[in-house]
Design an enzyme around this catalytic site. Structure first.
Site, PDB file in Angstrom:
ATOM      1  N   ARG A  61      50.292   0.509  49.687  1.00  0.00           N
ATOM      2  CA  ARG A  61      49.013   0.138  49.071  1.00  0.00           C
ATOM      3  C   ARG A  61      48.169  -0.775  49.963  1.00  0.00           C
ATOM      4  O   ARG A  61      46.947  -0.879  49.794  1.00  0.00           O
ATOM      5  CB  ARG A  61      49.268  -0.536  47.719  1.00  0.00           C
ATOM      6  CG  ARG A  61      48.070  -0.449  46.774  1.00  0.00           C
ATOM      7  CD  ARG A  61      48.421  -0.949  45.392  1.00  0.00           C
ATOM      8  NE  ARG A  61      48.958  -2.291  45.453  1.00  0.00           N
ATOM      9  CZ  ARG A  61      49.890  -2.778  44.628  1.00  0.00           C
ATOM     10  NH1 ARG A  61      50.385  -2.020  43.666  1.00  0.00           N
ATOM     11  NH2 ARG A  61      50.326  -4.004  44.755  1.00  0.00           N
ATOM     12  N   TYR A 114      21.332   0.263  44.374  1.00  0.00           N
ATOM     13  CA  TYR A 114      22.006   1.433  43.794  1.00  0.00           C
ATOM     14  C   TYR A 114      22.313   1.189  42.312  1.00  0.00           C
ATOM     15  O   TYR A 114      22.969   0.205  41.962  1.00  0.00           O
ATOM     16  CB  TYR A 114      23.290   1.656  44.595  1.00  0.00           C
ATOM     17  CG  TYR A 114      24.099   2.850  44.198  1.00  0.00           C
ATOM     18  CD1 TYR A 114      23.598   4.133  44.375  1.00  0.00           C
ATOM     19  CD2 TYR A 114      25.372   2.706  43.680  1.00  0.00           C
ATOM     20  CE1 TYR A 114      24.352   5.238  44.022  1.00  0.00           C
ATOM     21  CE2 TYR A 114      26.142   3.811  43.330  1.00  0.00           C
ATOM     22  CZ  TYR A 114      25.617   5.074  43.496  1.00  0.00           C
ATOM     23  OH  TYR A 114      26.368   6.155  43.154  1.00  0.00           O
ATOM     24  N   ASP A 186      24.062  -3.550  51.571  1.00  0.00           N
ATOM     25  CA  ASP A 186      24.438  -2.132  51.533  1.00  0.00           C
ATOM     26  C   ASP A 186      23.680  -1.453  52.677  1.00  0.00           C
ATOM     27  O   ASP A 186      22.462  -1.341  52.660  1.00  0.00           O
ATOM     28  CB  ASP A 186      24.055  -1.535  50.172  1.00  0.00           C
ATOM     29  CG  ASP A 186      24.527  -0.085  50.008  1.00  0.00           C
ATOM     30  OD1 ASP A 186      24.630   0.631  51.026  1.00  0.00           O
ATOM     31  OD2 ASP A 186      24.775   0.324  48.854  1.00  0.00           O
ATOM     32  N   LYS A 211      28.774   9.128  52.153  1.00  0.00           N
ATOM     33  CA  LYS A 211      27.530   9.725  52.622  1.00  0.00           C
ATOM     34  C   LYS A 211      27.608  10.075  54.109  1.00  0.00           C
ATOM     35  O   LYS A 211      28.183  11.080  54.458  1.00  0.00           O
ATOM     36  CB  LYS A 211      26.364   8.774  52.311  1.00  0.00           C
ATOM     37  CG  LYS A 211      26.402   8.190  50.886  1.00  0.00           C
ATOM     38  CD  LYS A 211      26.170   9.244  49.819  1.00  0.00           C
ATOM     39  CE  LYS A 211      26.483   8.774  48.405  1.00  0.00           C
ATOM     40  NZ  LYS A 211      25.761   7.604  47.949  1.00  0.00           N
TER      41      LYS A 211
HETATM   42  C1  LIG Z   1      25.976   6.763  46.905  1.00  0.00           C
HETATM   43  C2  LIG Z   1      25.678   5.356  47.191  1.00  0.00           C
HETATM   44  C3  LIG Z   1      26.583   4.356  46.809  1.00  0.00           C
HETATM   45  C4  LIG Z   1      27.852   4.675  46.051  1.00  0.00           C
HETATM   46  O1  LIG Z   1      28.741   5.467  46.804  1.00  0.00           O
HETATM   47  P1  LIG Z   1      29.856   6.341  46.038  1.00  0.00           P
HETATM   48  O2  LIG Z   1      30.801   6.685  47.125  1.00  0.00           O
HETATM   49  O3  LIG Z   1      29.133   7.511  45.467  1.00  0.00           O
HETATM   50  O4  LIG Z   1      30.477   5.472  44.993  1.00  0.00           O
HETATM   51  C5  LIG Z   1      26.279   3.057  47.133  1.00  0.00           C
HETATM   52  N1  LIG Z   1      25.159   2.741  47.793  1.00  0.00           N
HETATM   53  C6  LIG Z   1      24.256   3.672  48.171  1.00  0.00           C
HETATM   54  C7  LIG Z   1      23.041   3.252  48.899  1.00  0.00           C
HETATM   55  C8  LIG Z   1      24.489   5.010  47.885  1.00  0.00           C
HETATM   56  O5  LIG Z   1      23.594   5.933  48.238  1.00  0.00           O
END
Ligand SMILES: *Cc1c(COP(=O)(O)O)cnc(C)c1O
Length: 395
Positions: A61, A114, A186, A211
């Site tokens: 883990r 987000y 982010d 992404k």
């Molecule tokens: C999609 C996204 C997230 C969340 O990612 P997941 O892997 O879908 O949980 C966070 N921040 C941004 C800017 C995003 O586009």
């Protein structure tokens, strides 16, 4: 460059880090890629070994060579002290926030952040006795006026991935630090190739690895990269919550990262080409892409970014729902769905309602978010041109 430690190469170019980082073929019988390690139990040979707890791995883990390979690459790219791979981008945001707060504390979150992260703040954090206030993403140094003695974290997303306001990270970092809080950024849109928030004063950087890192719409992952001062709190929080990312998913992230530089370059060029072209099309009121000179934050983007991402929004002249349906329902190459960062183009209508509170979205018209994939640019333009014609006709 030859300083290869845990598969990391310091001082090398980004492209070299992406191709050679995070893997050590000599430890894998010469195989180029670190394979998928699947494992919970890690064995100890002797009582002395289990008492000493000095082995590189103690329990699955806490990580394995596949997950650590990804962490090594992202650490290098972000100029971080260390990085943790977590199961999703949302988990990266929630762990990062939880690492900063306790009951009675307060967090400030960008109004462009987000949406599921906002839901976590208003729901989970509120239930744990942590208050959240939202701020105008263009507030910059004005954030200082919002800081309270109990504010412990500031969450920024730059640019916001629906409305594309660029945030003044150095100014936010100063205000946060002066008030005794940490700044979380982010950085999913630009990737660490085009924006490095830690160098601008941020304490934690999160990515939706789902992404651009994964790049093929086939796995979930998130990362949290931190300064040395913020690391222990993040790692303790992650470990106590029991978050772990499987070797299978980590392998897909590592595989995506190998081509991140060339994919970002292609996505950037195509997105900019289409964004610029859209500015001259009928029905288009505004293209929200910070690398376009007309964007209100273009100067800030130029100051703090070295490139741009695949994602932007376009605002079309007011028209009824039938026009929105005609636009998206007839698309042939752009498809409609959540997420972004894959090889395929996406177009999704954006509804900004309850997820804007500090700086309500007042623009008239219909907003669409585009992720420009790797199809032929002229084919994509033809798809959008036909969609605009349908939009106008359905009015
Ligand atoms: C999609 C996204 C997230 C969340 O990612 P997941 O892997 O879908 O949980 C966070 N921040 C941004 C800017 C995003 O586009």
């Amino acid at each position: 460059m030859n300083d290869k430690k845990n598969g990391s190469i310091s001082g090398a170019s980004v492209e070299t880090v992406l191709t050679h980082g995070g893997r050590e073929p000599s430890e894998q019988f010469g195989f180029v890629n670190t394979p998928v390690y699947r494992g919970s139990t890690v064995l100890f040979k002797t009582l002395a070994d289990i008492e000493a707890q000095q082995q590189r791995y103690l329990y699955g883990r806490a990580g394995n060579p596949t997950t650590e390979g990804v962490e090594a690459i992202v650490t290098e790219l972000e100029g971080a002290y260390r990085t943790r791979l977590v199961p999703s981008g949302l988990a990266a945001i929630t762990i990062a926030l939880l690492s900063c707060v306790k009951a009675g504390d307060d967090v400030l979150v960008s109004d462009s952040a987000y949406e599921p992260g906002r839901v976590f703040c208003d729901g989970f954090l509120a239930r744990m006795g942590v208050t959240t206030r939202f701020y105008d993403p263009r507030i910059g140094s004005g954030l200082a006026a919002l800081m309270q003695p109990n504010t412990r974290a500031v969450l920024a997303e730059s640019p916001g991935s629906l409305t594309f306001e660029v945030q003044d990270v150095p100014a936010l970092a100063k205000a946060a630090h002066d008030g005794g809080a940490r700044l979380i950024v982010d950085n999913s849109w630009a990737s660490p190739l085009y924006h490095q928030p830690l160098a601008l004063g941020a304490d934690l950087v999160v990515h939706a690895g789902t992404k651009m890192f994964v790049g093929h719409s086939d796995a979930f992952a998130g990362t949290i990269s931190t300064t040395e001062a913020a690391w222990a709190d993040v790692e303790r929080t992650r470990a106590q919550l029991g978050f772990f990312t499987s070797g299978d998913d980590a392998f897909l992230v590592a595989r995506g990262l190998r081509t991140l530089a060339i994919r970002m370059k292609e996505h950037q060029e195509r997105a900019l080409d289409i964004a610029g072209w859209l500015e001259g099309q009928d029905e288009v009121m505004q293209v929200l892409h910070p690398a376009l000179p007309a964007h209100p934050d273009h100067a800030l983007w130029q100051r703090d970014f070295t490139g741009s991402g695949s994602l932007f929004s376009v605002l079309l002249a007011p028209a009824p729902r039938a026009s929105v349906a005609a636009f998206v329902d007839g698309l042939e190459l752009f498809t409609m769905g959540y997420s972004w960062g894959g090889f395929e183009s996406l177009c999704t209508p954006v509804k900004l309602g309850k997820n804007r509170t500090a700086k309500p979205w007042t623009a008239e018209g219909n907003l669409f978010r585009l992720h420009v994939g790797l199809e032929g640019v002229e084919d994509l333009k033809a798809d959008l041109k036909a969609a605009i014609d349908r939009y106008a006709k359905a009015r």
